[in-house]
Each structure stands twice: as structure tokens, then as C-alpha cells.
Write an enzyme that holds these catalytic residues in place. Structure first.
Site, PDB file in Angstrom:
ATOM      1  N   GLU A  13       0.873  -1.181   0.000  1.00  0.00           N
ATOM      2  CA  GLU A  13       0.000   0.000   0.000  1.00  0.00           C
ATOM      3  C   GLU A  13       0.907   1.227   0.000  1.00  0.00           C
ATOM      4  OE1 GLU A  13      -3.057   1.922   3.183  1.00  0.00           O
ATOM      5  OE2 GLU A  13      -3.145  -0.266   2.983  1.00  0.00           O
ATOM      6  N   ASP A  52      -4.040   9.848   9.524  1.00  0.00           N
ATOM      7  CA  ASP A  52      -2.708   9.359   9.887  1.00  0.00           C
ATOM      8  C   ASP A  52      -2.193   9.964  11.186  1.00  0.00           C
ATOM      9  OD1 ASP A  52      -2.337   7.658   7.630  1.00  0.00           O
ATOM     10  OD2 ASP A  52      -2.146   9.454   6.407  1.00  0.00           O
TER      11      ASP A  52
END
Length: 256
Positions: A47, A58
Site C-alpha cells: 500500500e 494518519d
């Protein structure tokens, strides 16, 4: 041609290891060597994070890697240049993960076309709303044989999970909790949620992400799903590495 993600799950329905790495980190030209090392070490899926200045989902480690990658000069056009011909060396499924803003700036149709030409298998854009995807972009992604992968969380209702499952291709990304990536989770505490997902008998495989960092957390997640995704722990290992190839080999070896 059948999408590589579907080929993978047909061949290996359990214990799938998906590793997240930020494109252009730690150096601008690290992308392909890291992908090659990941494949050689036994990662099942790669990924690739497309760095963005405001990555909502994130945590600090991946944010920092994104900031450095942007400083190094990484962008979608640069990434696409780097990926020219990468399929000569990389056979595993490759997914691009990022945010809508840079993709829209590139042009979403041009983006899908280029992904398809290069041999990208799937895309994750956590900030693209499901309704907008369905009405505006679903056909575009499907025409280019690009699997669009949605996220579910412990708070997602059963009705919404089923809707996401009907729209997702490849797999459903099950976020282990509602926080950002990289937070320490007790996978035992999450087992009721994982079992609930498993019992829904979705049409798509399930990969669990956020907080998977070692063999123990990987095995706990994989016991209730088709595999798991590791990001923060891998980025940390790379950031501290003196020999990236060896670090990757040791890291994947420790999970397996």
C-alpha cells in the site's frame, strides 16, 4: 484480466500481510527499492502512501514521513514517473492510498487512466464520501479495473457496513478503532468488533488496520479477518534503519 487483489485472495484467503509505505520516504528515490524489498521479504500487498500535507487519518509517524516525502519533492506526477515499468519487477498487488485533494488537482479521470496503464490494482481515499463515489466516480474506477477500498470503524452501523461492502471491491479496510494510525491498541479489546464483522459474512475479504505492529497484533487481527495492514511500525523501522533492505527482511520475518 482479473485484478491482482482478487487473484491474491483466491489463492491465499487468510494471513494476508499488507504493508503501507510512504512514496518518496526516506529518500525521493526510495519508493521502488522499498517495494522490491517488501515483495522479496514476503509482503502480500503493498500500500503506497501518496503524501499529502493534511493527512486526516494518519498519526504523527506517518504524517512526519509524508512531510519529509513532500520536502523530498514527491507528488503524484513524480510518483507516476517512478512507477513507469514497475510491473517488470513487482508482481504483488499495489494499492495507492491518499487523499482526495491532490487526486482532484491531478484530475480524477487522468489519475484512474494512469493507474490502470501502470498496473495499479486499488485505491484508498478515506475522505471521498461514499455517496459521491457512488454517484460520480464508481463507473470510472470500475472501467479502469481499479478496486476502490472503503474503511469501516467500530462505530459504523451494520446497514452502512453492508452498503460499503456492496460498493467496495478487493477488500474492506476495517479500522481497529476510531483514532488515527499508529496508536497502541489492545487487539483483545477489539475482538467483539472483529467477530461482529466476521459474522456479517460480507462478500469482500476484510483486512484490519491501525495499531497492527508485530506478530502478536498481526496474529490477533488475522484470527478474525483475512489478514492485516501494518503502516506506522514499518515506517518507524525504516526511519531508524541503517540498512533498509536488511531492516525490511527482518521486519517481515518477525511478523511471519
Amino acid at each position: 484480466m482479473q485484478n491482482r487483489i482478487d487473484q491474491l485472495f483466491a489463492k491465499k484467503p487468510n494471513g494476508v500481510l499488507n504493508i503501507y509505505c510512504t512514496a518518496g520516504f526516506p529518500e525521493l528515490n526510495s519508493t521502488l527499492p522499498i517495494m522490491k524489498s517488501l515483495q522479496d521479504a514476503g509482503a502480500d500487498v503493498i500500500e503506497l502512501g501518496m503524501p499529502f500535507s493534511d493527512p486526516l487519518a494518519d498519526g504523527p509517524v506517518i504524517q512526519d514521513s509524508s512531510t519529509l516525502a513532500l520536502k523530498n519533492g514527491m507528488s503524484i506526477p513524480v510518483l507516476f514517473q517512478q512507477l513507469e515499468g514497475f510491473r517488470k519487477e513487482i508482481q504483488v498487488p499495489v494499492i495507492l492510498m491518499g487523499y482526495l485533494n491532490p487526486v482532484m488537482a491531478y484530475g480524477i479521470e487522468a489519475f484512474c487512466k494512469k493507474c490502470s496503464e501502470l498496473g495499479i490494482d486499488g485505491v484508498i481515499l478515506p475522505d471521498l464520501p461514499m455517496a459521491e463515489y457512488e454517484s460520480e466516480y464508481k463507473t470510472l474506477f470500475e472501467e479502469h479495473n481499479l478496486h476502490f477500498i472503503f474503511l469501516v470503524t467500530p462505530e459504523t452501523s451494520e446497514a452502512r457496513i453492508r452498503k460499503i461492502d456492496s460498493l467496495s471491491r478487493g477488500f474492506v479496510y476495517a479500522v481497529s478503532s476510531s483514532s488515527t494510525t499508529g496508536k497502541d491498541k489492545d487487539m483483545g479489546d477489539q475482538s467483539a468488533y472483529f467477530k461482529r464483522l466476521k459474522n456479517l459474512q460480507l462478500k469482500n475479504p476484510i483486512l484490519i488496520g491501525f495499531g497492527i505492529k508485530d506478530k502478536k497484533t498481526f496474529d490477533a487481527a488475522a484470527a478474525n479477518a483475512n489478514g492485516a495492514i501494518i503502516g506506522t511500525a514499518f515506517i518507524k523501522a525504516v526511519a531508524e534503519s541503517k540498512d533498509i533492505n536488511k531492516t525490511i527482511k527482518d521486519f517481515i520475518g518477525s511478523i511471519r
